[in-house]
Design an enzyme around this catalytic site. Structure first.
Site, PDB file in Angstrom:
ATOM      1  N   LYS A  52       0.839  -1.209   0.000  1.00  0.00           N
ATOM      2  CA  LYS A  52       0.000   0.000   0.000  1.00  0.00           C
ATOM      3  C   LYS A  52       0.872   1.257   0.000  1.00  0.00           C
ATOM      4  O   LYS A  52       0.596   2.207  -0.738  1.00  0.00           O
ATOM      5  CB  LYS A  52      -0.938  -0.011   1.225  1.00  0.00           C
ATOM      6  CG  LYS A  52      -2.036  -1.063   1.120  1.00  0.00           C
ATOM      7  CD  LYS A  52      -2.827  -1.232   2.414  1.00  0.00           C
ATOM      8  CE  LYS A  52      -3.816  -2.388   2.285  1.00  0.00           C
ATOM      9  NZ  LYS A  52      -4.594  -2.648   3.506  1.00  0.00           N
ATOM     10  N   GLN A  96      -4.399  -1.456   9.772  1.00  0.00           N
ATOM     11  CA  GLN A  96      -4.365  -2.787   9.158  1.00  0.00           C
ATOM     12  C   GLN A  96      -4.915  -3.840  10.118  1.00  0.00           C
ATOM     13  O   GLN A  96      -4.554  -3.879  11.294  1.00  0.00           O
ATOM     14  CB  GLN A  96      -2.913  -3.131   8.737  1.00  0.00           C
ATOM     15  CG  GLN A  96      -2.772  -4.403   7.931  1.00  0.00           C
ATOM     16  CD  GLN A  96      -3.417  -4.334   6.541  1.00  0.00           C
ATOM     17  OE1 GLN A  96      -3.610  -3.265   5.990  1.00  0.00           O
ATOM     18  NE2 GLN A  96      -3.752  -5.477   5.984  1.00  0.00           N
ATOM     19  N   ASP A 119     -10.734   2.862   4.118  1.00  0.00           N
ATOM     20  CA  ASP A 119     -11.003   1.416   4.026  1.00  0.00           C
ATOM     21  C   ASP A 119     -12.496   1.151   3.830  1.00  0.00           C
ATOM     22  O   ASP A 119     -12.887   0.040   3.450  1.00  0.00           O
ATOM     23  CB  ASP A 119     -10.586   0.724   5.331  1.00  0.00           C
ATOM     24  CG  ASP A 119      -9.271  -0.023   5.199  1.00  0.00           C
ATOM     25  OD1 ASP A 119      -8.935  -0.443   4.079  1.00  0.00           O
ATOM     26  OD2 ASP A 119      -8.593  -0.193   6.235  1.00  0.00           O
TER      27      ASP A 119
HETATM   28  N1  GUN Z   1      -6.680  -6.788   6.338  1.00  0.00           N
HETATM   29  C1  GUN Z   1      -7.006  -7.496   5.233  1.00  0.00           C
HETATM   30  N2  GUN Z   1      -7.543  -6.675   4.303  1.00  0.00           N
HETATM   31  C2  GUN Z   1      -7.562  -5.447   4.834  1.00  0.00           C
HETATM   32  C3  GUN Z   1      -7.991  -4.180   4.353  1.00  0.00           C
HETATM   33  O1  GUN Z   1      -8.497  -4.017   3.237  1.00  0.00           O
HETATM   34  N3  GUN Z   1      -7.824  -3.135   5.201  1.00  0.00           N
HETATM   35  C4  GUN Z   1      -7.294  -3.266   6.431  1.00  0.00           C
HETATM   36  N4  GUN Z   1      -7.187  -2.177   7.206  1.00  0.00           N
HETATM   37  N5  GUN Z   1      -6.890  -4.433   6.921  1.00  0.00           N
HETATM   38  C5  GUN Z   1      -7.018  -5.511   6.113  1.00  0.00           C
END
Ligand code: GUN
Length: 292
Positions: A52, A96, A119
């Site tokens: 990311k 996350q 998100d």
């Molecule tokens: N863990 C797995 N996928 C995601 C996501 O799209 N966002 C976040 N914050 N954690 C994750």
């Protein structure tokens, strides 16, 4: 059978975002800024967050990575969220998941300012999504919709079967495919671990979105001729054929299912690359204050 190339579409969209960011900067506007909070050292989370941050760099965003050890208290993490909520330079941020056991994910998500929730996990964004109002869409459902759009796949009046009822994929994907617009306008059936006759239901599907997290769950004899199959599964299955020691495996038995499909996404290279692009799209919207 046509392969839906998520890697290619993701690269195209990243290019489009990069061009827009260049224009924003030329016009003297603010550079979009994403912050990511990573707690602990989970291998998958480390990889995703690194990807990311790299993607932000690729398109010209500013990014900030905030790391904590997994003994951080819930109170300390809530204080971090509060600080990011109030930081005017940060347009959007993510925490996350998964978080350590002693921290309530629900509490953390609810503490995030929904206007910075890129998100799309905050109840305000989920509620707005279910009402069809402008909001930050969560990454995976948004990526699926974008693939259907870019391949100009007709969805109106189709029977869409969703396998899985998770809050971050199955449930939102069902609501989005149901909405009265494109892509959508489907008759939607959601199947899960307690569903009876899954095979019979899948055989009636024009579109199948497989998001159960069970490697190769969808077999060839469960899919009708000409179906569109979207594979969201990304289970790490041990393998002695790869350098990393594991192989990313989807929820679809690709070799059996693909010959019957009109369109299918591969794993890897299908939905996966689209999820980070969805996050970038949300961050760009957050930077431009388009939604809130
Ligand atoms: N863990 C797995 N996928 C995601 C996501 O799209 N966002 C976040 N914050 N954690 C994750």
């Amino acid at each position: 059978m046509q392969l839906i190339d998520g890697k290619l579409i993701a690269a195209q969209i990243k290019q489009e975002i990069a061009e827009e960011v260049t224009q924003i900067k030329t016009d003297g506007g603010k550079t979009p800024h994403l912050a990511a909070v990573l707690v602990g050292h989970d291998g998958g989370s480390e990889t995703y967050v690194a990807a990311k941050v790299q993607a932000c760099e690729d398109v010209g965003f500013k990014s900030t990575l905030i790391r904590y050890e997994d003994n951080i208290t819930e109170q300390e993490l809530l204080a971090c969220v509060e600080k990011l909520n109030n930081d005017t330079d940060i347009d959007g941020f993510i925490v996350q998941l998964p978080l350590p056991e002693h921290i309530s994910e629900d509490k953390i998500i609810e503490a995030i300012d929904y206007r910075k929730d890129v998100d799309g996990f905050h109840p305000v964004n989920v509620g707005r999504m279910s009402l069809g109002l402008p909001c930050f869409l969560s990454a995976t459902p948004s990526g699926i919709l974008e693939l259907l759009k870019r391949y100009e796949i007709e969805t109106k009046g189709k029977h869409c079967v969703i396998l899985g009822r998770s809050n971050i994929v199955g449930k939102p994907a069902a609501l989005l495919m149901l909405q009265k617009r494109y892509p959508g306008d489907c008759t939607v059936t959601v199947c899960h671990s307690r569903t009876k006759n899954i095979k019979e239901i899948c055989l009636q599907a024009d579109i199948i979105i497989a998001a159960l997290g069970v490697p190769e769950f969808l077999r060839g004899d469960m899919v009708k001729e000409g179906a569109i199959v979207i594979d969201v599964g990304t289970t790490r299955v041990p393998s002695n054929k790869t350098k990393s020691g594991f192989k990313l495996t989807g929820d679809v038995a690709f070799d059996e299912v693909a010959p019957k499909c009109s369109y299918i996404t591969p794993v890897p290279g299908g939905v996966g690359p689209m999820t980070i692009v969805s996050l970038l799209k949300n961050t760009l919207l957050a930077g431009k204050k388009t939604i809130f």
